[in-house]
Design a protein around this motif. Sequence first.
Motif, PDB file in Angstrom:
ATOM      1  N   LEU A  39       0.853  -1.187   0.000  1.00  0.00           N
ATOM      2  CA  LEU A  39       0.000   0.000   0.000  1.00  0.00           C
ATOM      3  C   LEU A  39       0.890   1.238   0.000  1.00  0.00           C
ATOM      4  O   LEU A  39       1.775   1.382   0.848  1.00  0.00           O
ATOM      5  CB  LEU A  39      -0.896   0.007   1.234  1.00  0.00           C
ATOM      6  CG  LEU A  39      -1.987   1.082   1.286  1.00  0.00           C
ATOM      7  CD1 LEU A  39      -3.100   0.752   0.308  1.00  0.00           C
ATOM      8  CD2 LEU A  39      -2.549   1.203   2.707  1.00  0.00           C
ATOM      9  N   GLU A  41       1.276   5.706  -0.459  1.00  0.00           N
ATOM     10  CA  GLU A  41       0.557   6.920  -0.086  1.00  0.00           C
ATOM     11  C   GLU A  41      -0.451   7.307  -1.161  1.00  0.00           C
ATOM     12  O   GLU A  41      -1.527   7.831  -0.854  1.00  0.00           O
ATOM     13  CB  GLU A  41       1.545   8.051   0.172  1.00  0.00           C
ATOM     14  CG  GLU A  41       2.400   7.819   1.409  1.00  0.00           C
ATOM     15  CD  GLU A  41       3.089   9.073   1.898  1.00  0.00           C
ATOM     16  OE1 GLU A  41       2.762  10.171   1.412  1.00  0.00           O
ATOM     17  OE2 GLU A  41       3.965   8.958   2.781  1.00  0.00           O
ATOM     18  N   ASP A  43      -2.160   5.215  -2.987  1.00  0.00           N
ATOM     19  CA  ASP A  43      -3.303   4.335  -2.765  1.00  0.00           C
ATOM     20  C   ASP A  43      -4.181   4.870  -1.643  1.00  0.00           C
ATOM     21  O   ASP A  43      -5.409   4.927  -1.752  1.00  0.00           O
ATOM     22  CB  ASP A  43      -2.837   2.920  -2.397  1.00  0.00           C
ATOM     23  CG  ASP A  43      -2.052   2.229  -3.490  1.00  0.00           C
ATOM     24  OD1 ASP A  43      -2.297   2.516  -4.677  1.00  0.00           O
ATOM     25  OD2 ASP A  43      -1.200   1.388  -3.151  1.00  0.00           O
ATOM     26  N   ARG A  44      -3.531   5.253  -0.558  1.00  0.00           N
ATOM     27  CA  ARG A  44      -4.274   5.763   0.598  1.00  0.00           C
ATOM     28  C   ARG A  44      -5.017   7.047   0.248  1.00  0.00           C
ATOM     29  O   ARG A  44      -6.188   7.220   0.609  1.00  0.00           O
ATOM     30  CB  ARG A  44      -3.299   6.011   1.756  1.00  0.00           C
ATOM     31  CG  ARG A  44      -3.973   6.439   3.054  1.00  0.00           C
ATOM     32  CD  ARG A  44      -2.937   6.572   4.161  1.00  0.00           C
ATOM     33  NE  ARG A  44      -1.914   7.567   3.833  1.00  0.00           N
ATOM     34  CZ  ARG A  44      -0.807   7.744   4.553  1.00  0.00           C
ATOM     35  NH1 ARG A  44      -0.572   7.001   5.617  1.00  0.00           N
ATOM     36  NH2 ARG A  44       0.062   8.690   4.217  1.00  0.00           N
ATOM     37  N   ASP A  45      -4.358   7.942  -0.480  1.00  0.00           N
ATOM     38  CA  ASP A  45      -5.006   9.184  -0.907  1.00  0.00           C
ATOM     39  C   ASP A  45      -6.229   8.900  -1.769  1.00  0.00           C
ATOM     40  O   ASP A  45      -7.258   9.567  -1.663  1.00  0.00           O
ATOM     41  CB  ASP A  45      -4.029  10.056  -1.691  1.00  0.00           C
ATOM     42  CG  ASP A  45      -2.988  10.718  -0.806  1.00  0.00           C
ATOM     43  OD1 ASP A  45      -3.185  10.745   0.423  1.00  0.00           O
ATOM     44  OD2 ASP A  45      -1.980  11.207  -1.355  1.00  0.00           O
ATOM     45  N   ALA A  95     -11.278   0.695   3.301  1.00  0.00           N
ATOM     46  CA  ALA A  95     -10.577   1.492   4.315  1.00  0.00           C
ATOM     47  C   ALA A  95     -10.469   0.735   5.630  1.00  0.00           C
ATOM     48  O   ALA A  95      -9.428   0.776   6.306  1.00  0.00           O
ATOM     49  CB  ALA A  95     -11.313   2.821   4.524  1.00  0.00           C
ATOM     50  N   LEU A  98      -7.797  -1.948   5.334  1.00  0.00           N
ATOM     51  CA  LEU A  98      -6.439  -1.420   5.171  1.00  0.00           C
ATOM     52  C   LEU A  98      -6.039  -0.439   6.266  1.00  0.00           C
ATOM     53  O   LEU A  98      -4.917   0.080   6.256  1.00  0.00           O
ATOM     54  CB  LEU A  98      -6.316  -0.743   3.800  1.00  0.00           C
ATOM     55  CG  LEU A  98      -6.501  -1.660   2.587  1.00  0.00           C
ATOM     56  CD1 LEU A  98      -6.417  -0.854   1.298  1.00  0.00           C
ATOM     57  CD2 LEU A  98      -5.461  -2.784   2.592  1.00  0.00           C
ATOM     58  N   ILE A 100      -7.283   2.624   6.908  1.00  0.00           N
ATOM     59  CA  ILE A 100      -7.231   3.989   6.402  1.00  0.00           C
ATOM     60  C   ILE A 100      -8.321   4.823   7.070  1.00  0.00           C
ATOM     61  O   ILE A 100      -9.502   4.451   7.042  1.00  0.00           O
ATOM     62  CB  ILE A 100      -7.407   4.013   4.871  1.00  0.00           C
ATOM     63  CG1 ILE A 100      -6.263   3.250   4.201  1.00  0.00           C
ATOM     64  CG2 ILE A 100      -7.483   5.450   4.349  1.00  0.00           C
ATOM     65  CD1 ILE A 100      -6.440   3.083   2.700  1.00  0.00           C
ATOM     66  N   THR A 151      -1.227   0.728  -8.761  1.00  0.00           N
ATOM     67  CA  THR A 151      -1.366   0.116  -7.437  1.00  0.00           C
ATOM     68  C   THR A 151      -0.960  -1.356  -7.448  1.00  0.00           C
ATOM     69  O   THR A 151      -1.189  -2.079  -8.421  1.00  0.00           O
ATOM     70  CB  THR A 151      -2.795   0.256  -6.900  1.00  0.00           C
ATOM     71  OG1 THR A 151      -2.840  -0.255  -5.558  1.00  0.00           O
ATOM     72  CG2 THR A 151      -3.801  -0.517  -7.757  1.00  0.00           C
ATOM     73  N   ASN A 153      -1.992  -3.129  -4.729  1.00  0.00           N
ATOM     74  CA  ASN A 153      -2.922  -3.652  -3.734  1.00  0.00           C
ATOM     75  C   ASN A 153      -4.217  -4.082  -4.407  1.00  0.00           C
ATOM     76  O   ASN A 153      -4.858  -3.288  -5.106  1.00  0.00           O
ATOM     77  CB  ASN A 153      -3.200  -2.584  -2.669  1.00  0.00           C
ATOM     78  CG  ASN A 153      -4.042  -3.117  -1.542  1.00  0.00           C
ATOM     79  OD1 ASN A 153      -5.264  -3.145  -1.640  1.00  0.00           O
ATOM     80  ND2 ASN A 153      -3.401  -3.542  -0.461  1.00  0.00           N
ATOM     81  N   VAL A 156      -7.442  -1.949  -3.471  1.00  0.00           N
ATOM     82  CA  VAL A 156      -7.448  -0.637  -4.114  1.00  0.00           C
ATOM     83  C   VAL A 156      -7.751  -0.793  -5.603  1.00  0.00           C
ATOM     84  O   VAL A 156      -8.480   0.012  -6.188  1.00  0.00           O
ATOM     85  CB  VAL A 156      -6.102   0.083  -3.899  1.00  0.00           C
ATOM     86  CG1 VAL A 156      -6.044   1.383  -4.695  1.00  0.00           C
ATOM     87  CG2 VAL A 156      -5.885   0.363  -2.412  1.00  0.00           C
TER      88      VAL A 156
END
Length: 229
Positions: A39, A41, A43-45, A95, A98, A100, A151, A153, A156
């Motif tokens: 994962l 940043e 992906d998280r965004d 989320a 993961l 998030i 990605t 992941n 995602v």
Amino acid sequence: MGGALSITLGSLLYPSMLGVQTVSGAPARVVAKPATGTLTEADRDFVVKVRSAGLWEYPVGQTASKKGTTKAVRSAGEQLVDGDAALDAACRDVANQLGIALPNQPSPQQQSFESRLNAERGRQFDTDLATTVRATNGQFLTTIASVRTTTRNSLVRALADQANDTVLDHITAVEKTGLVDFGQVLVQETTSPSLPAQSLTPPPAVAGQPQVVLTPPANSTVSPSPTVG
């Protein structure tokens, strides 16, 4: 479309359906290595952006389904509600898996979209809705494509697939109204951002606050999320 509307859109719309700034200057940086794949940043965004998008577009869809002056506008509103509810459920599931943290409010920019549309009536509302949704969703396609192709992941990746389908459905729905100002859409999709970062970032959820859930309509036609399970 009148000049006043063009000025309003020109000052508010950018960069995407989310109006969410990338919160990191190092999108490729690895933040976790869950079983579903590395994962980053970026992906998280992206997961946060999907959440933020629905938080403004869902209530706007509810409004359109009630006060749209044409059947096509009301139908588009219903499709926004249906698609955003299903996509948000997938986003919250991803989320959670993961780890998030998700916002409970859209960005200030997105809140301004909603406030403006809530204040409008008649043909102005119909046209502004169609053009705003078309411009923001069109811009978001670029973000989805970038995340989908980079990605590592699987969760995602699946969320990006569903987001792509949802965005294309919303684009088609508002185009069917015949009210999209494509000239203005092109301007917004190709103009560099000028708003400060705080206007493009959703506020973090308040500790202990229940998570906002976008309830699907009783007559939902969207298939169950492919990201769950």
